[in-house]
Every structure is written in structure tokens, then in C-alpha cells.
Design an enzyme around this catalytic site. Structure first.
Site: not given
Ligand SMILES: *Cc1c(COP(=O)(O)O)cnc(C)c1O
Length: 397
Positions: A180, A208, A239
Site C-alpha cells: 500500500s 488493494h 476499498k
């Protein structure tokens, strides 16, 4: 009441070192532009990769589900029963990801705390990438297994650590899928070969990469074509999916075991009704179109080329997470403050989150940005880079 003045001392120390985290209050929906303290800012902080956090289709799905089922789950699923929306979301996610089965948890953080201690214990060993996320580190600690850290994305070091670590029962390799802070991708194909060669369990946390990597956002396993070869896929719905929640995907027997043993599943209530309904809609959208994923990557490419042609160092990024490497923490903080004054919200990241001397601005790209947003952002980055003497002087007239 007990004396808590030591906390005041600690907080003052953080403030003195410039490490105190002031949390911004947002007065608008999470989007490409947001309102902070009454002013509009271009937003390059959120993990809202696909812009789904404020998508009218997700909002509609959440409203409709509230009308039908209410809001709260009432209790943990193993005691009070499970709403059919939860089982539907789990089936839809498994199908989307091409995995046999899936379990949802309250968050990605909870998913790591659920799965790691359910698979390994005191007699076992975990090989963990040194840059793995805090929730993996905590999940490893809770398991009480021996943790052996290997150098970031370094297959040679992993092999060496496996050779020299003997005398344990079960073994588990864990890596983030996308890291990240740098936006680089784990070499999951190579990790898979190592795991298979030594008969070790393999787990990837694709927080992610979910909705970002692979065909139409199907994640890192799809990106590398490794279906059926990665034992545990952890992911998040907080996310790219724009909502909140976590997931574990893998063989049916793994999911059955987690339903019996994973403590965050057994002792904490599930995602709420509107969360689940919005996530079902998000999966539906991704199943029918790769438009948002394509726009995300197009925006990320435009930003990366734009920033590097201005003369910024964008590090090792391979994904929509783009660092602007600046070096010293104080410089990164000053840079971010100036960006904010000019109407752009982006996070300075410094030690201890990244190594000393590797402070940066982290630019999070999203399908929610328009081309005009990106052009405006690039001209703000150029102005601040020039003002602060970071860019080659030639671009300044
Ligand atoms: C963000 C993140 C998480 C936490 O996800 P939440 O759903 O916000 O709890 C877990 N693992 C990794 C690798 C992450 O980047």
C-alpha cells in the site's frame, strides 16, 4: 479514576516530532472532489478506486434492502442465523473471483484476524513479507505461531528462510498482494511455485488488488492466472468496492472450518444490511462491465506519466497507488500542506510507516476523477514542485 497524564506526555511528544495525525473532517460524500472546512479539495487520499463509495446504484440497493430487511444483523450469524443477503454476497463474490467458496467478515482487518489463527498455532511457522499490512502482523501474533520475516518481495530470501527453519508442523506463507505504500505487486506466481515445491500453505491479502487487478477487477489471483493454486485469498470490500467489509475466499472446506473456528466470525456481528446490499450491487456492476476498472487504470497511467514527465520520482509503483518520493519527513509534510492550500488533499507518509529518508506524498488514483481533475492536479503538483525546488528549474517560467 486513574492518572492518564502519561498519555498527554506521549501525545505532546508525537506533536513535537511532527508525528501527530490530525484527522480531516469531510463534509461531503467520498468522491474525486470533497469538501473540507467549507472548501472544495481535489481528493487523492481515498482507496475509493472505482468511485463506488457514492455510486447511485449502490445507494439505491442499500435503500431497497433497508426497506425490506432493516439495518442491523441483530447478533452474530452463528447464533441468530444469517440474513440471506450475506449468503448471496458470498456466492456472488466466489463466482466473481473464480474461487470455490467465500466468507465475509466485518472488515479486511477482521478477515486477517479470522483466518490466520484458524490455520496455524504454537507448533507452526509463518513466513511473512517484511512489508505486510498491520492486520496481517496482528493476525500472526494472535495465532502464536513462530513468525519468520523475509525481505520484501525477495524470493531468494524466502527460499533461504524456509531452508533454515525446521522443526515446525504446519507452514504458511503470507504476502500482501499490492503493497500500500509503494504500489508494487507481490510476485504471487513465484510465491506459488515456492509454496508448491515445499508443500506450504499460501495466503495473499489482496486488499488493494480487489476490484483493481485482473480481468475486470477480479484480483491478483486472476492477474497471474493462478486460480485453484492459492490456498487463502483475503480481500476487502472497503476499498475498490466502496463500502466496508472483508472476505476470505478458498476451498469449501476452508470456509466451513472458518465458520466453526474463526473468532471474529463467531464473536462479532456481521456486516450490516445496507453494506451487504451495496456490495452485492458492486459485484453485479463489475460482472457486467469493466468500464470503471478501465477508467481507473487510464487515470493512473495519465497521472504516472504526468508526474514523471514533470520530473518527480514515482518509485516502484505498478498500480494506481503512486508515491512521489521526497526523502525527508519535514519536506513531505510541507509539500502536503502547500498542496492543501492550493486545493489538493494528498497524504504525506513518513517514518515509521516507511523507512527513514523515504518520506513521500502518496497519490491515490480513482475512476472518480475526471480528466479535468487530473490536469488541475498535475498543475498543482508542478507548482508546488517548482516552488519547493524539487523539480528541474527548466519548467519554471
Ligand atoms: C486496507 C487493508 C486492510 C484492511 O481492510 P479494511 O477492510 O479497511 O479493514 C487489510 N489488509 C491490507 C493489505 C490492506 O491494505
Amino acid at each position: 479514576m486513574a492518572d492518564l497524564s502519561w498519555l498527554t506526555t506521549q501525545l505532546d511528544e508525537l506533536k513535537a516530532k511532527g508525528l501527530y495525525n490530525e484527522i480531516r473532517v469531510i463534509e461531503s460524500p467520498m468522491a474525486g472532489r470533497i469538501q473540507i472546512a467549507g472548501q472544495e479539495k481535489l481528493n487523492f487520499c481515498a482507496n475509493n478506486y472505482l468511485g463506488l463509495a457514492d455510486d447511485p446504484r449502490l445507494k439505491h440497493a442499500a435503500h431497497a434492502a433497508i426497506e425490506r430487511y432493516g439495518i442491523g444483523p441483530g447478533a452474530v450469524r452463528s447464533i441468530a442465523g444469517t440474513n440471506q443477503l450475506h449468503t448471496q454476497l458470498e456466492q456472488d463474490l466466489a463466482q466473481f473471483k473464480g474461487a470455490p467458496a467465500c466468507l465475509t467478515l466485518q472488515s479486511g482487518f477482521a478477515a486477517n484476524l479470522a483466518v490466520i489463527p484458524a490455520l496455524v498455532g504454537v507448533e507452526d511457522v509463518i513466513f511473512s513479507d517484511e512489508l505486510n499490512h498491520a492486520s496481517i502482523i496482528d493476525g500472526c501474533r494472535l495465532s502464536r505461531a513462530k513468525v519468520v520475516r523475509y525481505a520484501h518481495n525477495d524470493i531468494g530470501d524466502l527460499q533461504a528462510k524456509i531452508q533454515e527453519t525446521t522443526g515446525y508442523q504446519r507452514r504458511l506463507i503470507i504476502s500482501d498482494g499490492v503493497f500500500s505504500m509503494d504500489g508494487d505487486i507481490a510476485p504471487l506466481d513465484k510465491l506459488c511455485e515456492v509454496a508448491e515445491e515445499h508443500n506450504i500453505l499460501l495466503m495473499v491479502d489482496d486488499a488493494h488488488g480487489e476490484g483493481v487487478l485482473g480481468t475486470g477487477g477480479r484480483g491478483i489471483v486472476d492477474h497471474f492466472g493462478l486460480h485453484g493454486r492459492v490456498d487463502v485469498e483475503v480481500g476487502t470490500l472497503s476499498k475498490a468496492f466502496g463500502v466496508v467489509g472483508g472476505l476470505v475466499a478458498g476451498k469449501q472446506v476452508l470456509i466451513d472450518w472458518l465458520r466453526q473456528r474463526a473468532r471474529p466470525f463467531l464473536f462479532s456481528s456481521a456486516m450490516t444490511v445496507p453494506d451487504v446490499a451495496a456490495c452485492i450491487e458492486a459485484v453485479h456492476i463489475l460482472n457486467h462491465s469493466d468500464e470503471l476498472v478501465a477508467r481507473l487504470w487510464q487515470n493512473a497511467r495519465l497521472m504516472r506519466t504526468g508526474l514523471s514527465s514533470l520530473g518527480f520520482d514515482t518509485g516502484n509503483s505498478q498500480t494506481p497507488i503512486i508515491p512521489i518520493m521526497l526523502g525527508e519527513a519535514a519536506l513531505a509534510q510541507a509539500f502536503a500542506r502547500r498542496l492543501m492550500t492550493l486545493g489538493l488533499f494528498a497524504m504525506p507518509i513518513a517514518y515509521p510507516t516507511v523507512p527513514l529518508g523515504k518520506a513521500r506524498i502518496r497519490v491515490m488514483n480513482s475512476a472518480a476523477h475526471t480528466t479535468q481533475d487530473l490536469e488541475e492536479a498535475l498543475s498543482i503538483f508542478a507548482q508546488v514542485g517548482n516552488e519547493m525546488g524539487i523539480l528541474p528549474a527548466t519548467t519554471n517560467h
